[in-house]
Design a protein around this motif. Structure first.
Motif, PDB file in Angstrom:
ATOM      1  N   UNK A 113      18.104 -12.749   7.442  1.00 47.76           N
ATOM      2  CA  UNK A 113      19.288 -13.546   7.771  1.00 47.76           C
ATOM      3  C   UNK A 113      20.440 -12.706   8.303  1.00 47.76           C
ATOM      4  N   UNK A 114      20.424 -11.405   8.042  1.00 47.86           N
ATOM      5  CA  UNK A 114      21.481 -10.513   8.531  1.00 47.86           C
ATOM      6  C   UNK A 114      20.862  -9.278   9.164  1.00 47.86           C
ATOM      7  N   UNK A 115      20.194  -9.421  10.311  1.00 45.25           N
ATOM      8  CA  UNK A 115      19.559  -8.260  10.960  1.00 45.25           C
ATOM      9  C   UNK A 115      20.602  -7.262  11.434  1.00 45.25           C
ATOM     10  N   UNK A 116      20.265  -5.969  11.342  1.00 46.91           N
ATOM     11  CA  UNK A 116      21.190  -4.920  11.777  1.00 46.91           C
ATOM     12  C   UNK A 116      21.241  -4.791  13.296  1.00 46.91           C
ATOM     13  N   UNK A 117      20.228  -5.301  13.955  1.00 51.67           N
ATOM     14  CA  UNK A 117      20.168  -5.247  15.419  1.00 51.67           C
ATOM     15  C   UNK A 117      19.562  -6.546  15.931  1.00 51.67           C
TER      16      UNK A 117
END
Length: 258
Positions: A113-117
């Protein structure tokens, strides 16, 4: 060999698909898919979208759908065709679209839900061959459509920067701008959503060319120009320059809404 009317329709449909990719206006014929670019969010209401395939043939058309990751290699987007997408689901995976009907395919992000890229994929809708009657002499020309799907966190920002602008020949030997653009942000961005001003100077410093592009105009010249987060793309601009020597500079304007 004499082609049947059915074969001629399919050959014409392929030409229509190629023309659509080149940005040429054509009547709606055969198979048509919309949209060809999909923006998804890793959370919220935009974690899924619908791709529609319209069949204007009289006969039914069987198709299958696959999804593969897309990465930047040497400044270009490259599909990893041997690698199945793990975090992107597409259903149904197969369907038979009756003549004159439209089939919907749902694309769903199921990853972090919160990808770094940002993450990018090609969803490919491929027409499958059918068995023809034994007494029919025809060539089957099969359609294959690619839809570019991009996923980013809803609160992430793109940070596009022009690293370099070169003058390079196109396939006909005419000079054109080639822009190297990097993205230092944590989600993807589109160069085609920015205003651009391209300036060329002769070797003696004289300004020989200056032109400003609105987002709509730059999209017609080079497409949307997707730049994934943390990556660098090399993007040619379909714009003839007055001369092949000298220097080129590109001014990047403010971003517009998608």
């Amino acid at each position: 060999m004499k082609l049947s009317l059915r074969s001629l329709r399919r050959v014409g449909a392929v030409l229509v698909a190629l023309a659509a990719l080149a940005g040429i206006a054509t009547p709606l014929l055969a198979l048509n898919i919309t949209p060809v670019i999909v923006d998804l969010s890793s959370t919220g209401r935009r974690t899924s979208a619908v791709i529609s395939l319209q069949n204007t043939f009289a006969e039914a058309v069987p198709v299958e759908v696959s999804a593969h990751p897309v990465r930047v290699v040497n400044g270009e987007l490259v599909e990893s065709e041997e690698e199945e997408a793990k975090d992107l689901l597409v259903f149904p995976a197969q369907a038979t679209v009756e003549g004159g009907q439209t089939q919907a395919f749902r694309v769903q992000w199921v990853g972090e839900p919160a990808p770094k890229a940002s993450e990018h994929f090609y969803v490919t809708v491929s027409q499958l061959p059918v068995t023809l009657p034994g007494n029919q002499n025809a060539i089957q020309v099969l359609h294959r459509f690619k839809v570019l799907v991009s996923v980013g966190a809803p609160d992430a920002k793109a940070e596009l920067r022009i690293d370099k602008a070169d003058i390079q020949p196109d396939e006909n030997g005419k000079p054109r701008p080639v822009i190297t653009v990097s993205n230092g942000g944590n989600t993807y961005g589109y160069l085609g959503q920015r205003e651009l001003t391209i300036v060329q100077r002769a070797p003696d410093g004289r300004e020989v060319f200056r032109r400003s592009f609105s987002p709509d105009l730059i999209q017609r010249q080079m497409g949307l120009g997707l730049v994934p987060s943390g990556q660098t793309r090399v993007l040619p601009v379909n714009l003839p320059l007055p001369q092949a020597d000298g220097t080129l500079s590109v001014e990047l304007g403010a971003a517009t809404s998608s």
